[in-house]
Design a protein around this motif. Structure first.
Motif, PDB file in Angstrom:
ATOM      1  N   ILE A  43      -7.730  -6.595  43.618  1.00 43.46           N
ATOM      2  CA  ILE A  43      -6.463  -6.619  42.876  1.00 43.46           C
ATOM      3  C   ILE A  43      -5.688  -7.879  43.239  1.00 43.46           C
ATOM      4  O   ILE A  43      -5.525  -8.202  44.425  1.00 43.46           O
ATOM      5  CB  ILE A  43      -5.600  -5.388  43.201  1.00 43.46           C
ATOM      6  CG1 ILE A  43      -6.388  -4.095  42.992  1.00 43.46           C
ATOM      7  CG2 ILE A  43      -4.342  -5.374  42.334  1.00 43.46           C
ATOM      8  CD1 ILE A  43      -5.623  -2.848  43.407  1.00 43.46           C
ATOM      9  N   THR A  44      -5.218  -8.564  42.221  1.00 42.09           N
ATOM     10  CA  THR A  44      -4.333  -9.714  42.409  1.00 42.09           C
ATOM     11  C   THR A  44      -2.948  -9.339  41.899  1.00 42.09           C
ATOM     12  O   THR A  44      -2.803  -8.794  40.796  1.00 42.09           O
ATOM     13  CB  THR A  44      -4.847 -10.943  41.637  1.00 42.09           C
ATOM     14  OG1 THR A  44      -6.149 -11.290  42.116  1.00 42.09           O
ATOM     15  CG2 THR A  44      -3.910 -12.135  41.816  1.00 42.09           C
ATOM     16  N   GLY A  45      -1.936  -9.605  42.714  1.00 42.62           N
ATOM     17  CA  GLY A  45      -0.565  -9.304  42.315  1.00 42.62           C
ATOM     18  C   GLY A  45       0.316 -10.533  42.399  1.00 42.62           C
ATOM     19  O   GLY A  45       0.194 -11.317  43.340  1.00 42.62           O
ATOM     20  N   ARG A  46       1.183 -10.699  41.427  1.00 44.56           N
ATOM     21  CA  ARG A  46       2.125 -11.813  41.537  1.00 44.56           C
ATOM     22  C   ARG A  46       2.982 -11.658  42.778  1.00 44.56           C
ATOM     23  O   ARG A  46       3.385 -12.643  43.402  1.00 44.56           O
ATOM     24  CB  ARG A  46       3.001 -11.878  40.278  1.00 44.56           C
ATOM     25  CG  ARG A  46       2.312 -12.561  39.106  1.00 44.56           C
ATOM     26  CD  ARG A  46       3.314 -12.975  38.032  1.00 44.56           C
ATOM     27  NE  ARG A  46       4.017 -11.812  37.496  1.00 44.56           N
ATOM     28  CZ  ARG A  46       3.540 -11.045  36.522  1.00 44.56           C
ATOM     29  NH1 ARG A  46       2.359 -11.296  36.001  1.00 44.56           N
ATOM     30  NH2 ARG A  46       4.232 -10.007  36.085  1.00 44.56           N
ATOM     31  N   ASP A  47       3.282 -10.403  43.111  1.00 44.84           N
ATOM     32  CA  ASP A  47       3.953 -10.104  44.373  1.00 44.84           C
ATOM     33  C   ASP A  47       3.187  -8.996  45.081  1.00 44.84           C
ATOM     34  O   ASP A  47       2.758  -8.025  44.440  1.00 44.84           O
ATOM     35  CB  ASP A  47       5.397  -9.643  44.136  1.00 44.84           C
ATOM     36  CG  ASP A  47       6.319 -10.785  43.751  1.00 44.84           C
ATOM     37  OD1 ASP A  47       6.813 -11.466  44.662  1.00 44.84           O
ATOM     38  OD2 ASP A  47       6.518 -10.989  42.537  1.00 44.84           O
ATOM     39  N   ILE A  48       3.016  -9.147  46.388  1.00 37.33           N
ATOM     40  CA  ILE A  48       2.429  -8.105  47.224  1.00 37.33           C
ATOM     41  C   ILE A  48       3.502  -7.598  48.168  1.00 37.33           C
ATOM     42  O   ILE A  48       4.166  -8.392  48.852  1.00 37.33           O
ATOM     43  CB  ILE A  48       1.225  -8.622  48.025  1.00 37.33           C
ATOM     44  CG1 ILE A  48       0.081  -9.012  47.090  1.00 37.33           C
ATOM     45  CG2 ILE A  48       0.750  -7.572  49.024  1.00 37.33           C
ATOM     46  CD1 ILE A  48      -1.136  -9.576  47.810  1.00 37.33           C
ATOM     47  N   VAL A  49       3.686  -6.288  48.194  1.00 38.82           N
ATOM     48  CA  VAL A  49       4.662  -5.669  49.087  1.00 38.82           C
ATOM     49  C   VAL A  49       3.902  -4.764  50.056  1.00 38.82           C
ATOM     50  O   VAL A  49       3.219  -3.827  49.633  1.00 38.82           O
ATOM     51  CB  VAL A  49       5.715  -4.852  48.316  1.00 38.82           C
ATOM     52  CG1 VAL A  49       6.740  -4.277  49.295  1.00 38.82           C
ATOM     53  CG2 VAL A  49       6.402  -5.721  47.265  1.00 38.82           C
ATOM     54  N   VAL A  50       4.012  -5.061  51.339  1.00 35.55           N
ATOM     55  CA  VAL A  50       3.311  -4.280  52.360  1.00 35.55           C
ATOM     56  C   VAL A  50       4.246  -3.189  52.866  1.00 35.55           C
ATOM     57  O   VAL A  50       5.349  -3.467  53.339  1.00 35.55           O
ATOM     58  CB  VAL A  50       2.855  -5.169  53.526  1.00 35.55           C
ATOM     59  CG1 VAL A  50       2.087  -4.331  54.556  1.00 35.55           C
ATOM     60  CG2 VAL A  50       1.989  -6.317  53.014  1.00 35.55           C
ATOM     61  N   ALA A  51       3.790  -1.945  52.740  1.00 37.02           N
ATOM     62  CA  ALA A  51       4.576  -0.790  53.186  1.00 37.02           C
ATOM     63  C   ALA A  51       3.650   0.202  53.889  1.00 37.02           C
ATOM     64  O   ALA A  51       3.696   1.405  53.648  1.00 37.02           O
ATOM     65  CB  ALA A  51       5.265  -0.130  51.992  1.00 37.02           C
ATOM     66  N   THR A  52       2.808  -0.329  54.786  1.00 42.79           N
ATOM     67  CA  THR A  52       1.762   0.478  55.425  1.00 42.79           C
ATOM     68  C   THR A  52       2.261   1.322  56.589  1.00 42.79           C
ATOM     69  O   THR A  52       1.499   2.115  57.143  1.00 42.79           O
ATOM     70  CB  THR A  52       0.618  -0.421  55.903  1.00 42.79           C
ATOM     71  OG1 THR A  52       1.162  -1.568  56.578  1.00 42.79           O
ATOM     72  CG2 THR A  52      -0.226  -0.893  54.733  1.00 42.79           C
ATOM     73  N   GLY A  53       3.525   1.153  56.969  1.00 47.08           N
ATOM     74  CA  GLY A  53       4.087   2.014  58.001  1.00 47.08           C
ATOM     75  C   GLY A  53       3.531   1.736  59.380  1.00 47.08           C
ATOM     76  O   GLY A  53       3.131   0.617  59.710  1.00 47.08           O
TER      77      GLY A  53
END
Length: 388
Positions: free
Chosen positions: A98-108
């Protein structure tokens, strides 16, 4: 299989849900994909250590979950920061890029595991962990909890309500030391002991070994026999999958004050963001901190959504924390810094109620409420003048 999306979120907790809800509220109409390895996602984590242990549901409901996204069940095993792409091993065995213009990491964050600890010791973070504990919490069960922080004391409270015999062990001299900022330790110790918990403070756990009838917890104050042992000694941010990415991963993902991740040289990576327990945001003075609470996760999600949209941030708010245990709802507004002065404003022992301010230079910097909802509501109202 390859896919391109607008926003890719890694992690499906409350921080992610808050981000998605704010994006949609602000008019974001591109595709949002959330990747999470936990097959129970989405669900609400705070009830796991409280009322969930007395129920029968598979996982607590998540009324805050934003459905305006695609949820992928799987683990991110590789990331290319420069190309803003990840590789996902889906739980069904398929591989997705997956390619995202924005990546948001919320893995805790994940539980700290004591080296050499017996494999039968439970750790506590997920709905699966909570179900495992719930299945063993029979009446009169001998439960030993390692760690007298917020999770440990909440578990002790819930287990006592279910008829377990609870021993709570911590190396600290007071329970809830971090949560209460070093204040009110004797009061917390009193309410825990009055509930019948065997509270062993200033005690080091040396080993946990198998015994004929369960487990033996060897401590510096002698052995404790247990049917069930739960480790709640702390957490570490889930960043191992980002090793080699070039991001600064000292105690979480280092970010600027808007939640944009920085590289090893401190340079912002405009398309990479971090929110929730995994994120170490710097403030306007350059002080970096990582907050592990539900409210901060929500606020960071909303803030990063506004950053992605190029909009001004929402109004600043004071930190807010709470715990519910042993018949007490404890709420904290602000940061009870250790160099402050604790001032008692109200006490009603019959209601197990009290209210305090933490002051510096005769001005309140934090408010601590124990079963005092009216006083706390007034403090919330008055504190708005400090942030707005």
């Amino acid at each position: 299989m390859d896919e391109s999306v607008g926003v890719l979120v890694v992690g499906g907790g409350v921080a992610a849900a808050s981000l998605i809800a704010q994006l949609r509220s602000d008019g974001y109409d591109d595709k949002i994909v959330v990747v999470d390895h936990d097959p129970d996602t989405p669900y609400d984590r705070p009830p796991l250590s409280k009322e969930f242990l007395g129920g029968e549901a598979a996982a607590p409901e998540a009324p805050w979950w934003a459905d305006e996204c695609e949820l992928v069940s799987g683990s991110v095993v590789g990331v290319n920061v420069a190309k803003s792409s990840v590789t996902v091993h889906q739980n069904d065995g398929r591989i997705l890029r997956i390619t995202g213009r924005d990546i948001v990491v919320a893995t805790g964050a994940s539980p700290v595991r004591i080296p050499g600890i017996h494999p039968d010791v439970l750790h506590f973070r997920t709905a699966e962990d909570a179900r495992a504990l719930r299945s063993q919490l029979r009446d009169e069960a001998r439960l030993v909890i390692l760690g007298a922080g917020t999770i440990g004391t909440e578990l002790a409270s819930s287990a006592v309500d279910r008829g377990a015999r609870v021993t709570l062990v911590d190396i600290a001299s007071r329970p809830l030391e971090r949560f209460l900022g070093g204040y009110l330790g004797p009061e917390a110790e009193t309410w825990i002991r009055e509930a019948g918990v065997n509270l062993m403070l200033e005690t080091v756990v040396e080993t946990v070994q198998a015994a004929n009838s369960g487990l033996t917890v060897e401590t510096t104050r002698g052995p404790v026999q247990a049917d069930v042992v739960v480790s709640a000694v702390g957490t570490r941010p889930c960043v191992s999958w980002l090793n080699g990415s070039g991001l600064d991963l000292r105690d979480g993902i280092r970010c600027d004050p808007d939640g944009t991740a920085v590289d090893l040289l401190g340079r912002p990576m405009p398309h990479i963001h971090a929110i929730g327990d995994v994120a170490a945001w710097s403030d306007q003075y350059g002080v970096v901190s990582r907050r592990e609470d539900w409210t901060s996760a929500q606020r960071q999600g909303r803030h990063v959504a506004r950053t992605i949209m190029g909009l001004s941030p929402l109004s600043a708010e004071l930190p807010y924390f709470w715990t519910h245990q042993f018949g007490r709802r404890v709420q904290i507004l602000g940061t009870p810094a250790p160099d402050g002065e604790l001032v008692a404003q109200m006490s009603n022992p019959e209601r197990k109620s009290s209210f305090y301010t933490v002051e510096r230079d005769a001005r309140p910097i934090a408010w601590i409420s124990i079963n005092a909802p009216r006083e706390f509501a007034l403090a919330m109202r008055d504190s708005m003048s400090m942030t707005g």
